[in-house]
Design a protein around this motif. Structure first.
Motif, short mmCIF file in Angstrom:
data_model
loop_
_atom_site.label_atom_id
_atom_site.label_comp_id
_atom_site.label_asym_id
_atom_site.label_seq_id
_atom_site.Cartn_x
_atom_site.Cartn_y
_atom_site.Cartn_z
N VAL A 174 0.83 -1.20 0.00
CA VAL A 174 0.00 0.00 0.00
C VAL A 174 0.87 1.25 0.00
O VAL A 174 0.61 2.22 -0.71
CB VAL A 174 -0.94 0.00 1.22
N LEU A 179 0.51 4.19 -2.76
CA LEU A 179 -0.13 5.44 -2.35
C LEU A 179 0.40 6.69 -3.07
O LEU A 179 -0.38 7.52 -3.49
CB LEU A 179 0.02 5.59 -0.84
N TRP A 182 -1.25 7.93 -6.20
CA TRP A 182 -2.57 8.53 -6.14
C TRP A 182 -2.51 9.98 -5.69
O TRP A 182 -3.52 10.64 -5.62
CB TRP A 182 -3.44 7.75 -5.13
N ALA A 183 -1.30 10.49 -5.37
CA ALA A 183 -1.23 11.80 -4.75
C ALA A 183 -1.05 12.92 -5.76
O ALA A 183 -0.39 13.88 -5.49
CB ALA A 183 -0.07 11.83 -3.76
N SER A 184 -1.63 12.83 -6.94
CA SER A 184 -1.53 13.89 -7.95
C SER A 184 -0.13 14.03 -8.52
O SER A 184 0.77 14.59 -7.92
CB SER A 184 -1.99 15.25 -7.41
N THR A 234 -14.86 -8.46 -6.92
CA THR A 234 -13.78 -7.68 -6.31
C THR A 234 -12.77 -7.23 -7.36
O THR A 234 -12.18 -6.15 -7.23
CB THR A 234 -13.03 -8.47 -5.22
N ILE A 248 -14.27 -4.16 -8.76
CA ILE A 248 -14.17 -2.99 -7.87
C ILE A 248 -12.75 -2.44 -7.88
O ILE A 248 -12.54 -1.22 -8.00
CB ILE A 248 -14.60 -3.36 -6.44
N LEU A 270 -11.72 1.16 -9.22
CA LEU A 270 -11.05 2.17 -8.40
C LEU A 270 -9.76 2.64 -9.06
O LEU A 270 -9.45 3.84 -9.06
CB LEU A 270 -10.74 1.59 -7.02
N LEU A 271 -9.01 1.70 -9.62
CA LEU A 271 -7.77 2.08 -10.27
C LEU A 271 -8.05 2.95 -11.50
O LEU A 271 -7.37 3.95 -11.74
CB LEU A 271 -7.00 0.82 -10.69
N ALA A 273 -8.93 6.40 -10.35
CA ALA A 273 -7.74 7.15 -9.93
C ALA A 273 -6.94 7.64 -11.13
O ALA A 273 -6.48 8.78 -11.16
CB ALA A 273 -6.85 6.26 -9.05
N ASP A 299 -6.49 11.76 -12.07
CA ASP A 299 -5.18 12.37 -11.95
C ASP A 299 -4.55 12.74 -13.29
O ASP A 299 -3.50 13.36 -13.34
CB ASP A 299 -4.26 11.41 -11.19
N ILE A 301 -6.46 16.06 -1.48
CA ILE A 301 -6.47 14.90 -2.38
C ILE A 301 -5.74 13.73 -1.74
O ILE A 301 -6.24 12.60 -1.73
CB ILE A 301 -5.81 15.24 -3.74
N VAL A 302 -4.55 13.99 -1.18
CA VAL A 302 -3.79 12.91 -0.55
C VAL A 302 -4.60 12.27 0.55
O VAL A 302 -4.73 11.04 0.64
CB VAL A 302 -2.45 13.44 0.01
N THR A 337 -7.50 10.10 -0.79
CA THR A 337 -7.22 8.91 -1.60
C THR A 337 -6.70 7.75 -0.77
O THR A 337 -6.63 6.63 -1.24
CB THR A 337 -6.20 9.19 -2.71
N ILE A 338 -6.33 8.01 0.49
CA ILE A 338 -5.88 6.90 1.34
C ILE A 338 -6.99 5.88 1.48
O ILE A 338 -6.76 4.67 1.46
CB ILE A 338 -5.46 7.42 2.73
N PRO A 367 -9.73 5.00 -0.61
CA PRO A 367 -9.94 4.05 -1.70
C PRO A 367 -8.78 3.08 -1.89
O PRO A 367 -9.00 1.93 -2.23
CB PRO A 367 -10.09 4.93 -2.93
N VAL A 368 -7.54 3.55 -1.71
CA VAL A 368 -6.40 2.65 -1.90
C VAL A 368 -6.45 1.52 -0.88
O VAL A 368 -6.29 0.34 -1.21
CB VAL A 368 -5.07 3.41 -1.80
N GLN A 409 -7.07 -2.48 -1.59
CA GLN A 409 -6.11 -3.44 -1.07
C GLN A 409 -6.82 -4.57 -0.33
O GLN A 409 -6.56 -5.74 -0.53
CB GLN A 409 -5.16 -2.71 -0.12
N ARG A 427 -20.20 -7.60 -1.12
CA ARG A 427 -19.34 -7.13 -2.19
C ARG A 427 -20.16 -6.61 -3.35
O ARG A 427 -19.81 -5.61 -3.96
CB ARG A 427 -18.47 -8.29 -2.69
N LEU A 477 -20.24 -2.94 -5.15
CA LEU A 477 -20.08 -2.68 -6.57
C LEU A 477 -21.21 -1.83 -7.11
O LEU A 477 -21.01 -0.90 -7.88
CB LEU A 477 -20.01 -4.02 -7.32
#
Lengths: 308, 266, 371
Positions: free
Chosen positions: A133, A137, A140-142, B188, B191, B195-196, B199, B203, B242-243, B246-247, B249-250, B254, C4, C8
């Motif tokens: 992670v 991370l 994702w931070a721009s 999953t 999902i 999400l990816l 993101a 960005d 933003i930071v 975004t924690i 969703p990441v 995971q 799940r 979704l």
């Protein structure tokens, strides 16, 4: 309980030949129709929009443009390519970009390998998940913000100068130099190098290492002869990202770079966004595509695509 | 673990240094969000939260954020539909040109963004599209599809085909099988792919610059504000938020892919 | 359904719900403008928006090339107005990207100085393609603490005394500045007009610029770039606009600008209206507003340029004593005529010869020079 068919899930023993079942049956008996319905939306969309646009772009590389009116001149010629070939400036730009891309790739590979090794072979499963992670991370931070933060760090009154002064060391003026560009590129693409190397290392069965030890190899020999060759596809896969992303980028050279020279991304972007000369931009943009094409062919030979 | 203790310690230190390298720039810019001075120098003059209110009320920023969210949402939906359909098609059927489809879908990510941007810009201009939300959505979908496609097809390779056949033997038709057997097993993957894709779209800046027209998404707003240099504290605040946001969703992605991702947790 | 699946569904419905809630419509129309930095400050934009209900969105550009390309992008329908300098305006006119404007609809037009009513760069064949806005010189900016003695000649940016600390605009038109320098210092080259250069004159100018390249820290693309360079001490001398001087002095940086003895190039700007605008009403309102004496004075003082409305001088002195003379708002025609305003170089040298370098060659040479 009758015959094991659960009505709650819509299954019953009565012979319901409703429209849905007829359609389902028809599709099951004609696999090509199923395949076609599944694939045609995306493939058609891609062909009609993306591929058509790409083809049009590279076709325009053979045309010219009237600078006064920005209108395309539809006469076929190799003038753009001739200019690129004859003028040494463009050769310098291309070589400079490839050199930086290579430097960034090497730097990232060196930084990433020990990190990925720790993640794959020494970390507990819980630590591995946390590190995973932590590596993802920053992505994702721009992207723009991460480049801009380096501008703040490398300024003459920024974090780096201040820290070096505190340590009594001379602070090099790094702002607007190729060194700064190299640092920022290496920073931004690092996660893209760590993850494939990790994936490759994690796939190496522990029994290989043990066997190597049983045969009398010391740690460094095992590393050289067993681990590195098996991890190589991962390194090559990561290098595809770092190389191609560096070749095409223009944001970092614009924000961080100086007068020491342009990169392919700058020249293409300038030509398209400021010079109004899309054909020339397209012609020069063919260079990173060709370079990456060659790189991908070599990478495929080295087995990188299994590691992606 | 058969490595020597010295090696383990050295590697541990290396990991810590690399993590510092990855996070110091992010920490710096988040810290500058609280910088009381407008001059971006180190050390920070003083800490304050006074920039938060004007940033949140900045109309241009709000419109940019809104456009980003809409574009990312729509592009993700399109990517989910097209990407999963394509992955089913490629996984289940053998036909001529199968590998070509994977290659086709990966092109938008493999080629530099500036090429995709210029190509789509010319395309939209030629067909007289209005530049705005939908041109951005189409542009973003091109590289979001492959993300969903890769995730779903990796999962499909792990799901035994016998499950589908068993379901059908028990009397379910194709649609029922999909709803009760196939879909839960790939949910999953959908999902995390979604999400990816979200993101990536949220960005993205290079392709967006060429396809957004006179408007701004959040990244293009940030880029132009950085270049103009007049509202830098607000940029810092936006990045900080933003930071922070975004924690979640990441971490979520995971959690969802733990069992089937490349992390073996046994 | 399992948790799940609910998750979704939640993700998908969020994705689909967004487009349903649109952005609220504005009254009075929106003007998307391409402007130089400092041309759309809240000081005069906010009162305009309140008064007319038109909303302004500005996209800032750093060069005429950028403005022309932006104006033409997307088929020409993205932007409504552009503050074009003389080296962009003719390209836009001949490219049919801008429309004619009736100056009689602009109340303050009759107060414009004579040279600004029908200048060659926005009036073609008797038709007006926009309204003159402001004009000014390209200056030599320097750090008073690091550059001693105070420079009086453009030679300071061509000799190696400040190597690695010089900055000039990233703009092919900068070739004209080098040509102007050679026009005065090497008269044997026979350059009469820095925008009309034949092949040998062009070669000489380019070789001067090549010698300058190792001295340059960064070619600035936006005015803010140059402001950053001076603020951080990365550059101590360079070619600039009065806008940078004003901003840097406002930020307490020790800078000053000067017009060197060889003279200067400059710009004469026009607000032009896109041929495909959907907001002609708001556009005309903007043209009227920006020509009023008060706004002309405000913009002139903020940017450091000269207004075209002769009634602005008095207001400038009210707002900031001495500013009218400082920015040459009451200067004689002689001052105006000695600035070599930007114009697009074309092959026609004007004296019967047609062997001058056209702008394509300028652009290519500039890209190749930067290497």
């Amino acid at each position: 309980m009758a015959a094991g068919l659960d009505p709650a899930q819509g299954l019953s023993s009565s012979d319901r030949l409703g429209a849905r079942r007829r359609l389902g049956g028809a599709l099951w008996r004609r696999p090509w129709l199923r395949g076609l319905t599944l694939l045609s939306p995306s493939v058609l969309a891609f062909l009609l929009v993306y591929i058509a646009a790409l083809v049009a772009l590279f076709v325009s590389a053979f045309w010219g443009v009237d600078v006064f009116t920005s209108k395309l001149i539809h006469t076929w010629s190799l003038d753009n390519f001739r200019t690129l070939w004859n003028e040494s400036a463009y050769r310098h730009v291309a070589l400079r970009t490839i050199a930086i891309a290579a430097a960034v790739t090497t730097t990232d590979a060196i930084i990433a390998f020990p990190f990925a090794y720790f993640m794959a072979r020494l970390a507990t499963p819980r630590l591995r998940a946390i590190l995973f992670v932590l590596v993802l991370l920053p992505l994702w931070a721009s992207y723009i913000a991460r480049i801009y933060s380096w501008k703040l760090i490398l300024n003459s009154n920024g974090l780096l100068s201040w820290s070096l002064h505190k340590l009594g060391l001379p602070a090099p003026s790094l702002a607007y130099t190729n060194t700064a560009t190299w640092i920022v590129f290496s920073y931004v693409w690092l996660p893209f190098m760590i993850l494939p190397i990790y994936a490759a290392l994690e796939r190496i069965p522990h029994s290989y290492i043990e066997a190597s030890r049983d045969l009398g190899a010391k740690g460094s020999r095992t590393l050289r002869s067993v681990i590195l060759p098996l991890a190589l596809p991962g390194v090559v896969a990561g290098s595809i990202f770092t190389f191609s992303l560096t070749l095409g980028d223009y944001i970092t050279p614009t924000l961080i770079g100086g007068a020491s020279g342009q990169f392919i991304g700058n020249v293409v972007a300038d030509s398209a966004l400021r010079g109004g000369n899309l054909p020339f931009a397209a012609a020069f943009a063919a260079v990173p595509v060709l370079v990456m094409g060659a790189y991908l062919v070599i990478a495929r030979r080295l087995g990188a695509f299994e590691a992606l | 673990m058969s490595e020597r203790r010295g090696t383990r310690i050295a590697l541990g230190v290396w990991v810590a240094l690399v993590l510092a390298f990855l996070y110091i720039p992010i920490a710096v810019i988040c810290l500058y969000a609280f910088n009381s001075s407008t001059i971006q120098s180190w050390p920070i003059a003083g800490l304050t939260t006074k920039w938060f209110s004007p940033t949140i009320h900045n109309g241009d920023m709000q419109q940019a954020l809104w456009l980003s969210l809409k574009a990312a949402g729509l592009a993700t939906v399109i990517a989910l539909v097209l990407g999963s359909a394509a992955s089913f098609g490629v996984h289940r059927f053998r036909f001529f040109g199968r590998e070509a489809i994977s290659f086709l879908l990966v092109l938008p990510i493999a080629l530099p963004g500036i090429i995709t941007g210029m190509a789509l810009n010319s395309y939209f201009t030629y067909w007289n599209f209005n530049f705005g939300l939908w041109t951005v959505v189409i542009a973003h979908s091109t590289f979001c599809v492959v993300v969903v496609y890769n995730n779903v097809i990796a999962r499909l390779r792990r799901v035994p085909g016998s499950l589908t056949e068993a379901s059908m033997d028990l009397g379910a038709d194709g649609f029922q099988t999909f709803r009760y057997v196939t879909f839960p097993s790939i949910s999953t993957a959908l999902i995390s792919g979604g999400l990816l894709a979200f993101a990536l779209s949220f960005d993205e800046v290079i392709v967006t610059t060429f396809t957004v027209g006179a408007r701004n998404t959040l990244p293009t707003w940030i880029f132009s504000e950085i270049q103009r240099g007049q509202e830098l504290p607000q940029v810092n605040v936006v990045v900080f938020l933003i930071v922070l946001l975004t924690i979640i969703p990441v971490a979520l992605a995971q959690r969802l892919t733990r069992e089937s991702g490349i992390l073996r947790t046994e | 359904m399992t948790k799940r699946t609910w998750a979704l569904v939640a993700v998908l419905s969020v994705g689909l719900a967004f487009p349903a809630s649109g952005v609220s419509k504005q009254h009075g129309g929106t003007l998307n403008m391409i402007a130089w930095e400092g041309y759309t400050q809240p000081q005069w934009v906010k009162p305009f928006q309140t008064k007319t209900g038109c909303t302004i969105h500005a996209k800032y550009a750093g060069s005429s090339d950028e403005m022309v390309t932006l104006m033409r992008s997307g088929g020409g329908s993205k932007y409504d107005m552009v503050s074009a300098s003389g080296d962009a305006s003719l390209r836009l006119i001949y490219g049919k990207d801008v429309q004619t404007v009736d100056p009689s609809k602009i109340p303050d037009y009759k107060n414009f100085g004579g040279a600004f009513k029908n200048p060659g760069n926005n009036t073609v064949g008797g038709k007006h393609y926009g309204i003159s806005l402001q004009w000014g010189p390209n200056t030599l900016l320097y750090n008073t603490k690091k550059v001693k003695p105070a420079p009086t000649s453009w030679s300071s940016i061509y000799d190696s005394k400040y190597k690695g600390k010089v900055t000039v605009p990233d703009n092919p038109i900068q070739i004209a500045d080098a040509a102007l320098y050679l026009m005065r210092t090497q008269p044997s080259l026979g350059i009469n007009d820095p925008y009309e250069l034949n092949s040998s004159q062009f070669k000489a100018v380019i070789s001067l610029l090549k010698k300058q390249k190792p001295l340059i820290k960064k070619y600035w693309a936006l005015a803010s770039d140059e402001i950053d360079l001076f603020k951080n001490g990365d550059a101590v001398i360079g070619a600039s606009w009065p806008y940078q001087t004003n901003t840097l002095i406002g930020a307490k940086a020790p800078v000053k600008d000067v017009i060197p003895r060889e003279g200067a190039t400059g710009w004469l700007d026009t607000w032009m209206v896109s041929a495909k605008t959907k907001n002609l009403d708001c556009a005309m309102k903007w043209l009227s507003w920006i020509s009023t004496p008060k706004v002309q004075a405000q913009q002139a003082i903020y940017f450091g340029e000269t207004p075209v409305n002769s009634k602005a001088c008095a207001i400038m002195d009210q707002l900031s004593k001495g500013s009218c003379a400082q920015y040459h708002a009451n200067a004689p025609l002689k001052y105006f005529k000695q600035i070599h305003f930007w114009k697009t170089p074309i092959a026609d040298c004007g004296n019967g010869k047609k062997d001058c370098m056209d702008y394509t060659k300028w652009q290519q040479a500039w890209t190749q020079l930067k290497g």
